[in-house]
Motif scaffolding. Structure first.
Motif, PDB file in Angstrom:
ATOM      1  N   ALA A  71       0.827  -1.202   0.000  1.00 21.48           N
ATOM      2  CA  ALA A  71       0.000   0.000   0.000  1.00 21.48           C
ATOM      3  C   ALA A  71       0.861   1.250   0.000  1.00 21.48           C
ATOM      4  CB  ALA A  71      -0.914  -0.002   1.222  1.00 21.48           C
ATOM      5  N   ASP A  72       0.284   2.327  -0.473  1.00 18.85           N
ATOM      6  CA  ASP A  72       0.915   3.635  -0.409  1.00 18.85           C
ATOM      7  C   ASP A  72       1.152   3.994   1.058  1.00 18.85           C
ATOM      8  OD1 ASP A  72       1.236   6.576  -0.358  1.00 18.85           O
ATOM      9  OD2 ASP A  72       0.577   6.492  -2.449  1.00 18.85           O
ATOM     10  N   PRO A  73       2.310   4.569   1.399  1.00 18.30           N
ATOM     11  CA  PRO A  73       2.538   4.912   2.808  1.00 18.30           C
ATOM     12  C   PRO A  73       1.657   6.049   3.303  1.00 18.30           C
ATOM     13  CG  PRO A  73       4.301   5.795   1.435  1.00 18.30           C
ATOM     14  CD  PRO A  73       3.479   4.890   0.553  1.00 18.30           C
ATOM     15  N   ILE A  74       1.051   6.790   2.400  1.00 16.55           N
ATOM     16  CA  ILE A  74       0.169   7.897   2.782  1.00 16.55           C
ATOM     17  C   ILE A  74      -1.267   7.454   2.594  1.00 16.55           C
ATOM     18  CG2 ILE A  74      -0.360  10.329   2.472  1.00 16.55           C
ATOM     19  CD1 ILE A  74       2.563   9.660   3.266  1.00 16.55           C
ATOM     20  N   GLN A  75      -2.027   7.469   3.680  1.00 15.12           N
ATOM     21  CA  GLN A  75      -3.434   7.073   3.595  1.00 15.12           C
ATOM     22  C   GLN A  75      -4.330   8.296   3.608  1.00 15.12           C
ATOM     23  OE1 GLN A  75      -1.698   6.508   6.762  1.00 15.12           O
ATOM     24  NE2 GLN A  75      -2.463   4.555   7.501  1.00 15.12           N
ATOM     25  N   TYR A 178       4.961   4.155  20.756  1.00 14.94           N
ATOM     26  CA  TYR A 178       3.683   4.767  20.398  1.00 14.94           C
ATOM     27  C   TYR A 178       3.031   5.419  21.610  1.00 14.94           C
ATOM     28  CZ  TYR A 178       3.720   2.748  15.742  1.00 14.94           C
ATOM     29  OH  TYR A 178       4.047   2.450  14.438  1.00 14.94           O
ATOM     30  N   ARG A 179       3.120   4.762  22.752  1.00 10.43           N
ATOM     31  CA  ARG A 179       2.548   5.359  23.962  1.00 10.43           C
ATOM     32  C   ARG A 179       3.249   6.665  24.311  1.00 10.43           C
ATOM     33  NH1 ARG A 179       3.270   2.804  28.364  1.00 10.43           N
ATOM     34  NH2 ARG A 179       4.678   1.125  27.692  1.00 10.43           N
ATOM     35  N   ALA A 180       4.542   6.733  24.054  1.00 10.21           N
ATOM     36  CA  ALA A 180       5.268   7.986  24.268  1.00 10.21           C
ATOM     37  C   ALA A 180       4.866   9.022  23.220  1.00 10.21           C
ATOM     38  CB  ALA A 180       6.776   7.740  24.230  1.00 10.21           C
ATOM     39  N   GLY A 181       4.843   8.621  21.969  1.00 10.53           N
ATOM     40  CA  GLY A 181       4.578   9.556  20.887  1.00 10.53           C
ATOM     41  C   GLY A 181       3.192  10.140  20.901  1.00 10.53           C
ATOM     42  N   PHE A 182       2.215   9.366  21.348  1.00  3.04           N
ATOM     43  CA  PHE A 182       0.835   9.834  21.339  1.00  3.04           C
ATOM     44  C   PHE A 182       0.301  10.141  22.735  1.00  3.04           C
ATOM     45  CE2 PHE A 182       1.214   7.690  17.258  1.00  3.04           C
ATOM     46  CZ  PHE A 182       0.693   8.669  16.424  1.00  3.04           C
ATOM     47  N   ASP A 233      15.899   5.832  14.953  1.00  8.06           N
ATOM     48  CA  ASP A 233      16.490   7.143  14.717  1.00  8.06           C
ATOM     49  C   ASP A 233      15.712   7.938  13.677  1.00  8.06           C
ATOM     50  OD1 ASP A 233      18.334   6.329  16.544  1.00  8.06           O
ATOM     51  OD2 ASP A 233      20.076   6.501  15.220  1.00  8.06           O
ATOM     52  N   ALA A 234      15.130   7.244  12.699  1.00  4.89           N
ATOM     53  CA  ALA A 234      14.421   7.929  11.621  1.00  4.89           C
ATOM     54  C   ALA A 234      13.125   8.581  12.099  1.00  4.89           C
ATOM     55  CB  ALA A 234      14.120   6.951  10.490  1.00  4.89           C
ATOM     56  N   VAL A 235      12.417   7.941  13.033  1.00  2.76           N
ATOM     57  CA  VAL A 235      11.130   8.517  13.445  1.00  2.76           C
ATOM     58  C   VAL A 235      10.900   8.544  14.953  1.00  2.76           C
ATOM     59  CG1 VAL A 235       9.871   8.160  11.282  1.00  2.76           C
ATOM     60  CG2 VAL A 235       9.981   6.302  12.940  1.00  2.76           C
ATOM     61  N   TYR A 236      11.250   7.510  15.674  1.00  2.00           N
ATOM     62  CA  TYR A 236      10.866   7.455  17.083  1.00  2.00           C
ATOM     63  C   TYR A 236      11.667   8.427  17.946  1.00  2.00           C
ATOM     64  CZ  TYR A 236       8.639   3.129  15.507  1.00  2.00           C
ATOM     65  OH  TYR A 236       7.890   2.201  14.830  1.00  2.00           O
ATOM     66  N   HIS A 237      12.930   8.632  17.606  1.00  2.00           N
ATOM     67  CA  HIS A 237      13.780   9.526  18.398  1.00  2.00           C
ATOM     68  C   HIS A 237      13.228  10.946  18.394  1.00  2.00           C
ATOM     69  CE1 HIS A 237      17.196  12.299  19.044  1.00  2.00           C
ATOM     70  NE2 HIS A 237      17.592  11.394  19.916  1.00  2.00           N
ATOM     71  N   GLY A 238      12.901  11.473  17.229  1.00  2.00           N
ATOM     72  CA  GLY A 238      12.410  12.836  17.141  1.00  2.00           C
ATOM     73  C   GLY A 238      10.899  12.937  17.135  1.00  2.00           C
ATOM     74  N   HIS A 239      10.267  12.251  16.223  1.00  2.00           N
ATOM     75  CA  HIS A 239       8.815  12.351  16.034  1.00  2.00           C
ATOM     76  C   HIS A 239       8.045  11.898  17.264  1.00  2.00           C
ATOM     77  CE1 HIS A 239       5.149  12.560  13.693  1.00  2.00           C
ATOM     78  NE2 HIS A 239       4.915  11.264  13.807  1.00  2.00           N
ATOM     79  N   HIS A 283       0.682  11.535  10.608  1.00  2.00           N
ATOM     80  CA  HIS A 283       0.441  11.907  12.005  1.00  2.00           C
ATOM     81  C   HIS A 283       0.409  13.427  12.143  1.00  2.00           C
ATOM     82  CE1 HIS A 283       2.493   7.848  13.224  1.00  2.00           C
ATOM     83  NE2 HIS A 283       1.311   7.671  12.693  1.00  2.00           N
ATOM     84  N   SER A 284      -0.616  14.029  11.573  1.00  2.00           N
ATOM     85  CA  SER A 284      -0.695  15.490  11.540  1.00  2.00           C
ATOM     86  C   SER A 284      -0.888  16.096  12.923  1.00  2.00           C
ATOM     87  CB  SER A 284      -1.830  15.934  10.617  1.00  2.00           C
ATOM     88  OG  SER A 284      -3.064  15.367  11.031  1.00  2.00           O
ATOM     89  N   GLY A 285      -1.413  15.332  13.855  1.00  6.28           N
ATOM     90  CA  GLY A 285      -1.568  15.851  15.207  1.00  6.28           C
ATOM     91  C   GLY A 285      -0.241  16.074  15.895  1.00  6.28           C
ATOM     92  N   ILE A 286       0.768  15.294  15.494  1.00  6.28           N
ATOM     93  CA  ILE A 286       2.107  15.435  16.071  1.00  6.28           C
ATOM     94  C   ILE A 286       2.964  16.366  15.225  1.00  6.28           C
ATOM     95  CG2 ILE A 286       4.231  14.189  16.665  1.00  6.28           C
ATOM     96  CD1 ILE A 286       2.591  11.737  17.201  1.00  6.28           C
TER      97      ILE A 286
END
Length: 336
Positions: A71-75, A178-182, A233-239, A283-286
């Motif tokens: 699938a496309d990564p953008i839904q 995910y619990r940290a990010g959201f 490093d690509a997403v969880y560290h910063g995002h 994840h536009s909310g973040i």
């Protein structure tokens, strides 16, 4: 991974249980017998849960028996889209959105549309979205279609230990990021953040003198850990604000993850472009600006890891998988 932000409301993050938990088994006890060509595995290369299934399928050599839809990564709000395919339709299922297979299974299903999902090709109905069970069944129920030399990813003698290790890794790390990010308040975030790094420290100690998590070969436990570490490093560290330190700053875990990345079946399924675009754009909310970071530098993934000196046999008595199928190769934009 659930479509869009549906799983991420104003309350504390809680991952939804798989609603469709039918199993595809050798004896067909749930009504879904293992059969070559009957089912299609739908994944996103962005999703760590779906990536588990892609890696397992490749290591076991199931490409000829279980086809793959990417699938496309953008839904959008209609679910995971097949916009990477000509005409915007999956060429086997003939559908534009994965949600159509969910609707065919249960009209008006109120939950999120998640990957990985296995769809019955003749009926175009969803069979299962049970991401925890899918890979275990690929390893134990699909053995008739395993390639010669396929590894035993869930060896019976080690299952209790594998299950115990995976339980802690799931709660604190796979789902913990995910619990940290959201998180919606400071206390929730700090609790999740603390658990993430406590588990990473435990893993670093465990892997300091052993090449793999359980036993001396690659198992399901390594697959489940890898799909989180490769995204760290690509997403969880910063995002997701898991920024005490980067994966590259832990010598043991960085070498362990590179070892797996350079093992056929792991890194050749990873698409860093899909990973970053999904997390930072969906994840536009973040990330309301929708800016996708250019980094991190991917060159280090191919650097020597030095883990062979710890021994271990990656595939046990088996052999590495062959080359990636031409139609499943990760585009150059997603590779180091």
């Amino acid at each position: 991974m659930v479509v869009g932000n549906r799983a991420y409301g104003t309350k504390a993050f809680k991952r939804s249980r798989s609603h469709f938990a039918d199993r595809i088994t050798a004896d067909g006890r749930d009504g879904w017998p293992v059969a070559a060509g009957r089912y299609r595995l739908v994944i996103s290369r962005a999703c760590p849960w779906a990536s588990r299934a892609v890696i397992s399928r490749r290591l076991l050599g199931l490409e000829g028996a279980l086809s793959l839809a990417i699938a496309d990564p953008i839904q959008d709000d209609r679910s995971w889209r097949f916009t990477l395919d000509p005409g915007g339709r999956d060429p086997v299922l003939g559908i534009r959105f994965l949600g159509e297979a969910y609707d065919a299974r249960e009209s008006g299903y109120p939950g999120g549309v998640s990957v990985p999902a296995i769809v019955d090709v003749p009926s175009k109905r969803l069979v299962t979205n049970d991401f925890q069970q899918i890979t275990l069944d690929l390893a134990t129920e699909w053995t008739r279609f395993h390639r010669d030399g396929a590894p035993d990813l869930y060896p019976e003698a080690l299952r209790d230990e594998i299950d115990d290790v995976m339980r802690g890794v799931y709660e604190d790390l796979n789902n913990g990021v995910y619990r940290a990010g959201f998180a919606t308040n400071q206390k929730e975030y700090e609790e999740a953040y603390t658990a993430v790094f406590a588990r990473l420290e435990w893993l670093s100690e465990r892997l300091a003198d052993r090449r793999y998590l359980v036993g001396d070969t690659i198992t399901e436990a390594d697959i489940r850990l890898f799909t989180t570490l490769v995204r760290f490093d690509a997403v969880y560290h910063g995002h997701f604000k898991c920024n005490r330190r980067k994966l590259t700053e832990d010598p043991v875990l960085w070498a362990y993850t590179r070892d797996l990345y350079q093992t056929p079946g792991f890194g050749d399924t990873v698409d860093f472009d899909h990973i970053k675009r999904h997390y930072y754009l969906v994840h536009s909310g973040i990330n309301p600006t929708g800016i996708v970071p250019l980094g991190p530098d991917l060159a280090g993934w191919l650097a020597p890891h030095g883990r062979k000196q710890l021994g271990g046999r990656p595939f046990g008595d088996g052999t590495p998988p062959g080359p990636v199928r031409a139609d499943e190769e990760v585009p150059l934009a997603g590779r180091p």
